[in-house]
Design an enzyme around this catalytic site. Structure first.
Site, PDB file in Angstrom:
ATOM      1  N   CYS A 152       1.170 -49.327-106.086  1.00 19.12           N
ATOM      2  CA  CYS A 152      -0.165 -49.854-106.284  1.00 19.12           C
ATOM      3  C   CYS A 152      -0.086 -50.667-107.562  1.00 19.12           C
ATOM      4  CB  CYS A 152      -1.216 -48.751-106.519  1.00 19.12           C
ATOM      5  SG  CYS A 152      -1.305 -47.537-105.194  1.00 19.12           S
ATOM      6  N   ARG A 159       1.664 -55.574-104.799  1.00 19.17           N
ATOM      7  CA  ARG A 159       2.002 -54.147-104.844  1.00 19.17           C
ATOM      8  C   ARG A 159       1.193 -53.330-103.839  1.00 19.17           C
ATOM      9  NH1 ARG A 159       4.626 -53.349-109.865  1.00 19.17           N
ATOM     10  NH2 ARG A 159       4.313 -51.122-109.701  1.00 19.17           N
ATOM     11  N   TRP A 201      -1.829 -49.411-102.273  1.00 18.65           N
ATOM     12  CA  TRP A 201      -1.018 -49.281-101.061  1.00 18.65           C
ATOM     13  C   TRP A 201      -1.078 -47.799-100.709  1.00 18.65           C
ATOM     14  CZ3 TRP A 201       3.680 -46.849 -99.598  1.00 18.65           C
ATOM     15  CH2 TRP A 201       4.197 -47.285 -98.361  1.00 18.65           C
ATOM     16  N   ASN A 221      -0.999 -45.068-109.939  1.00 18.12           N
ATOM     17  CA  ASN A 221       0.078 -45.624-109.113  1.00 18.12           C
ATOM     18  C   ASN A 221       1.172 -44.565-109.053  1.00 18.12           C
ATOM     19  OD1 ASN A 221       2.237 -47.162-108.097  1.00 18.12           O
ATOM     20  ND2 ASN A 221       2.734 -47.980-110.103  1.00 18.12           N
ATOM     21  N   GLY A 222       1.658 -44.250-107.851  1.00 18.66           N
ATOM     22  CA  GLY A 222       2.731 -43.261-107.737  1.00 18.66           C
ATOM     23  C   GLY A 222       2.344 -42.155-106.787  1.00 18.66           C
ATOM     24  N   GLU A 279      18.697 -58.975 -90.659  1.00 21.24           N
ATOM     25  CA  GLU A 279      17.653 -59.623 -91.457  1.00 21.24           C
ATOM     26  C   GLU A 279      16.688 -60.391 -90.538  1.00 21.24           C
ATOM     27  OE1 GLU A 279      16.437 -59.412 -94.229  1.00 21.24           O
ATOM     28  OE2 GLU A 279      15.428 -61.283 -94.671  1.00 21.24           O
ATOM     29  N   LYS A 326      12.613 -59.683 -90.101  1.00 28.75           N
ATOM     30  CA  LYS A 326      11.541 -60.693 -90.227  1.00 28.75           C
ATOM     31  C   LYS A 326      10.577 -60.572 -89.054  1.00 28.75           C
ATOM     32  CE  LYS A 326      12.778 -60.998 -93.304  1.00 28.75           C
ATOM     33  NZ  LYS A 326      12.690 -60.813 -94.712  1.00 28.75           N
ATOM     34  N   GLU A 367       8.478 -57.328 -89.015  1.00 27.39           N
ATOM     35  CA  GLU A 367       7.570 -57.249 -90.163  1.00 27.39           C
ATOM     36  C   GLU A 367       6.295 -58.081 -89.963  1.00 27.39           C
ATOM     37  OE1 GLU A 367       9.844 -58.358 -93.568  1.00 27.39           O
ATOM     38  OE2 GLU A 367       8.341 -57.671 -94.980  1.00 27.39           O
ATOM     39  N   HIS A 408      28.082 -49.169 -76.160  1.00 25.87           N
ATOM     40  CA  HIS A 408      28.250 -47.730 -76.401  1.00 25.87           C
ATOM     41  C   HIS A 408      26.930 -46.974 -76.284  1.00 25.87           C
ATOM     42  CE1 HIS A 408      32.445 -48.281 -77.365  1.00 25.87           C
ATOM     43  NE2 HIS A 408      32.099 -49.305 -78.130  1.00 25.87           N
ATOM     44  N   LYS A 411       4.455 -56.073-101.262  1.00 28.92           N
ATOM     45  CA  LYS A 411       5.579 -56.901-101.685  1.00 28.92           C
ATOM     46  C   LYS A 411       6.588 -56.078-102.480  1.00 28.92           C
ATOM     47  CE  LYS A 411       7.764 -60.791-102.207  1.00 28.92           C
ATOM     48  NZ  LYS A 411       8.585 -61.135-101.027  1.00 28.92           N
TER      49      LYS A 411
HETATM   50  O1  M6R Z   1      11.879 -56.394-104.317  1.00 26.59           O
HETATM   51  P1  M6R Z   1      13.007 -55.862-103.482  1.00 26.59           P
HETATM   52  O2  M6R Z   1      13.982 -56.918-103.111  1.00 26.59           O
HETATM   53  O3  M6R Z   1      13.684 -54.689-104.122  1.00 26.59           O
HETATM   54  O4  M6R Z   1      12.319 -55.346-102.170  1.00 26.59           O
HETATM   55  C1  M6R Z   1      13.052 -54.672-101.204  1.00 26.59           C
HETATM   56  C2  M6R Z   1      12.307 -54.586 -99.894  1.00 26.59           C
HETATM   57  O5  M6R Z   1      11.130 -53.860-100.035  1.00 26.59           O
HETATM   58  C3  M6R Z   1      11.973 -55.981 -99.345  1.00 26.59           C
HETATM   59  O6  M6R Z   1      13.120 -56.762 -99.215  1.00 26.59           O
HETATM   60  C4  M6R Z   1      11.292 -55.868 -97.965  1.00 26.59           C
HETATM   61  O7  M6R Z   1      12.187 -55.352 -97.041  1.00 26.59           O
HETATM   62  C5  M6R Z   1      10.768 -57.229 -97.542  1.00 26.59           C
HETATM   63  N1  M6R Z   1       9.379 -57.123 -97.252  1.00 26.59           N
HETATM   64  C6  M6R Z   1      11.453 -57.778 -96.342  1.00 26.59           C
HETATM   65  O8  M6R Z   1      10.925 -59.011 -95.962  1.00 26.59           O
END
Ligand code: M6R
Length: 607
Positions: A2, A27, A74, A100-101, A480, A484, A487, A503, A602
């Site tokens: 957060c 956050r 969050w 936060n936490g 990756e 994307k 997400e 397999h 983020k």
């Molecule tokens: O800030 P960071 O690179 O440590 O974040 C790691 C992940 O949370 C971040 O890459 C997340 O997977 C992204 N939303 C992917 O698009």
């Protein structure tokens, strides 16, 4: 996870708090709220959903404030509702608190407080803190904190105000980032989860360490440990090169950031290659680097995928054993780290709790740490022995794009630097640097054909399940690309080793399960062609991202997007851009919220 923000000073705290919260919205954006003191009254406003909702509410009914604390959430404990939004209050509404936490023992504390007759207004773990502070308050907030904090298990940063203490904000942290900023004349002060949310006028920063408490007043900031012994802490100066964030005409930040990549990859290389030699401003001695025997890479999500690519680069270019561990697993392992192990912590934000914790554990065991981060002054960059910055500029879209290609550029550069130290010939180094310098052009070529990917994405947008297959360098790239898609489009997408499908997972394949094949690893292209035959035979629609001229794949795939040729170690770049655009256009077609997808944030600052 957060964002916490607080302001006390000569300006109106309300717009400043809203500004600060917007900077911290990465956050979390499940709800937000502001509470402040006006005279001896606590006033507040909170709202479920994004900060824009809070802003609208406050525009209709502004709060008059002498000082304010705010929060963007969050959700961890309790749904993202108005009731669970911060700030939280004690029964008498004399204290407002933002947190936060995670308080790991909140349920025990909650039961105890309930037995004492405390009524809870929310489902959050955070609310126990405010009731405990109220319970122990006997005229001194510091005294109440001294009794409360040792009872809390877990990680937290918190800020609070008390109606009997006008002109004061109290804050503390344990394993969660929190800092205090102030101006040179000491007329205003900020409490924030991240110094990047500071104002241009508050360039002085003090980072709180574990179990420290701060009392913030307009002209004075006092630090204490848990025994309330005053601490002398030095401030640092940060560059507040704040630039307003703009989509610059793009429909979404994600699309803008995808299109920035020719420039951001160039920026990752800029000033680091001169006369065909690599110059990295590292605080790790050449002697130490020459003696390395193992590299352990750590990261989460997209940064973990960059780390997996890193293991291949270190193996191929440096011939040094390396391994990658997802940070949330790494932190609970018992790794064999010797003085000749280098730990590379990869994180765009530099604040990811799991990566930070795993890195701290490695440091405790005596390893040297290299951070690869985008955000200056972030926790990882401060705690690592040395940091290589991505220099990619702010990445706003929650879905990471340009950070990934900058991470692999930076790792590739570091791998080549290490390879040279360990004896790579000049001729070989020149060859790889030439190939690396072609990458921005290759990315540009893919971007210039974005409309082709948009047309392909339209065709695939209605499917609910996807496999992204790859081998060698294309495996982390496929993972990756799949991340994307899931997400931002909320569809089931799995990055999978092409040779492993037979397999077990091939049982899932049918005509409703498209396979996206990332075919740019030349060494294995015949193998992946065979794998595509296998899925084709079972009815899967096949889309291939393949380098120009790979006819073996063209005859199998239903659709093909041609990529500029690249050597295997640098082939992930062009394929990644294609994967990002494919995901973006599918999300657009499905009408999804692209820059702030549901359930995400983020920067993930909780475990
Ligand atoms: O800030 P960071 O690179 O440590 O974040 C790691 C992940 O949370 C971040 O890459 C997340 O997977 C992204 N939303 C992917 O698009």
């Amino acid at each position: 996870m957060c964002g916490i923000f607080g302001y006390i000073g000569t300006k109106d705290p309300l717009p400043i708090c809203l500004f600060g919260l917007k900077q911290l919205e990465y956050r979390g954006y499940d709800s937000s709220g502001i509470a402040g003191l006006y005279g001896k009254e606590i006033v507040s406003c909170k709202e479920a959903g994004k900060i824009s909702g809070l802003e609208k509410k406050l525009a209709l009914k502004p709060l008059a404030l002498d000082l304010a604390i705010g929060h963007t959430r969050w959700a961890t404990h309790g749904k993202p509702t108005h009731l669970n939004a911060h700030p939280h209050f004690d029964r008498a509404s004399s204290i407002a608190l933002v947190h936060n936490g995670i308080i790991e023992n909140y349920d025990l504390l909650r039961e105890e407080l309930k037995r004492d007759g405390t009524h809870f207004a929310s489902e959050t773990d955070s609310e126990v803190i405010v009731h405990l502070i109220a319970k122990y308050y006997q005229g001194s907030v510091l005294g109440a904190l001294q009794r409360t904090l040792p009872q809390l298990r877990g990680s937290f940063a918190l800020a609070l105000i008390h109606r009997d203490h006008p002109g004061q904000i109290f804050a503390t942290s344990r394993e969660c980032p929190l800092c205090v900023g102030f101006d040179d004349a000491r007329t205003e002060a900020i409490v924030s989860s991240d110094p990047n949310a500071f104002l241009a006028t508050t360039p002085n920063v003090v980072f709180l360490r574990n179990n420290e408490i701060v009392k913030v007043e307009k002209n004075q900031t006092s630090f204490f440990n848990y025994s309330l012994v005053p601490l002398v802490k030095k401030s640092e100066r940060i560059d507040s090169e704040f630039k307003a964030l703009s989509k610059e005409g793009y429909e979404h930040f994600m699309l803008k950031e995808i299109h920035e990549q020719p420039a951001t990859v160039q920026k990752a290389l800029l000033g680091r290659i001169d006369q065909a030699q690599i110059h990295l401003d590292l605080k790790l001695s050449e002697e130490k680097l020459k003696q390395l025997r193992h590299i352990w890479l750590l990261g989460c999500g997209t940064s973990a995928h960059a780390g997996w690519l890193g293991t291949l680069l270190f193996e191929d270019l440096v011939r040094i054993p390396s391994s990658m561990e997802i940070a949330s697993e790494a932190r609970y392992r018992n790794p064999i780290l010797t003085p000749d192990t280098l730990v590379v912590a990869i994180s765009q934000s530099g604040e990811t709790a799991d990566t930070l914790a795993a890195m701290r554990e490695a440091k405790r065991r005596g390893s040297s740490i290299l951070g690869i981060c985008n955000i200056k002054n972030s926790a990882i960059s401060r705690e690592a022995d040395s940091t290589l910055y991505l220099n990619a500029g702010p990445e706003v879209s929650v879905c990471s794009t340009k950070a990934f290609t900058s991470q692999i550029s930076t790792i590739a550069l570091f791998a080549l630097y290490l390879a040279k130290l360990k004896g790579m010939s000049d001729a070989q180094l020149h060859y790889y640097l030439d190939e690396l310098e072609k990458v921005p052009g290759q990315i540009q070529q893919v971007l210039s054909r974005a409309s082709e990917l948009q047309a392909i994405a339209k065709k695939y947008a209605a499917y609910e399940d996807f496999f992204f297959l790859g081998r060698r360098y294309m495996l982390p790239t496929a993972m990756e690309a799949a991340l994307k898609l899931k997400e931002i489009s909320y569809v089931n997408a799995n990055g999978y080793p092409a040779g492993e499908l037979k397999h077990g997972a091939i049982a899932l394949i049918n005509e409703r399960f498209p396979v996206i094949a990332l075919c740019s690893n030349i060494q294995t292209h015949e193998k992946i062609a065979s794998n595509l035959m296998e899925v084709k035979a079972r009815g899967a629609p096949v889309l291939a991202f393949a380098p120009q001229g790979m006819e073996a794949v063209a005859s199998i795939a239903d659709d093909i997007f041609w990529l500029p040729p690249a050597i295997d170690p640098f082939a992930p770049f062009a394929s990644t851009i294609a994967g990002q655009l494919f995901a973006y256009y599918i999300a657009l077609e499905r009408g999804c919220e692209i820059d702030q997808p549901r359930n995400l944030a983020k920067s993930v600052t909780v475990e």
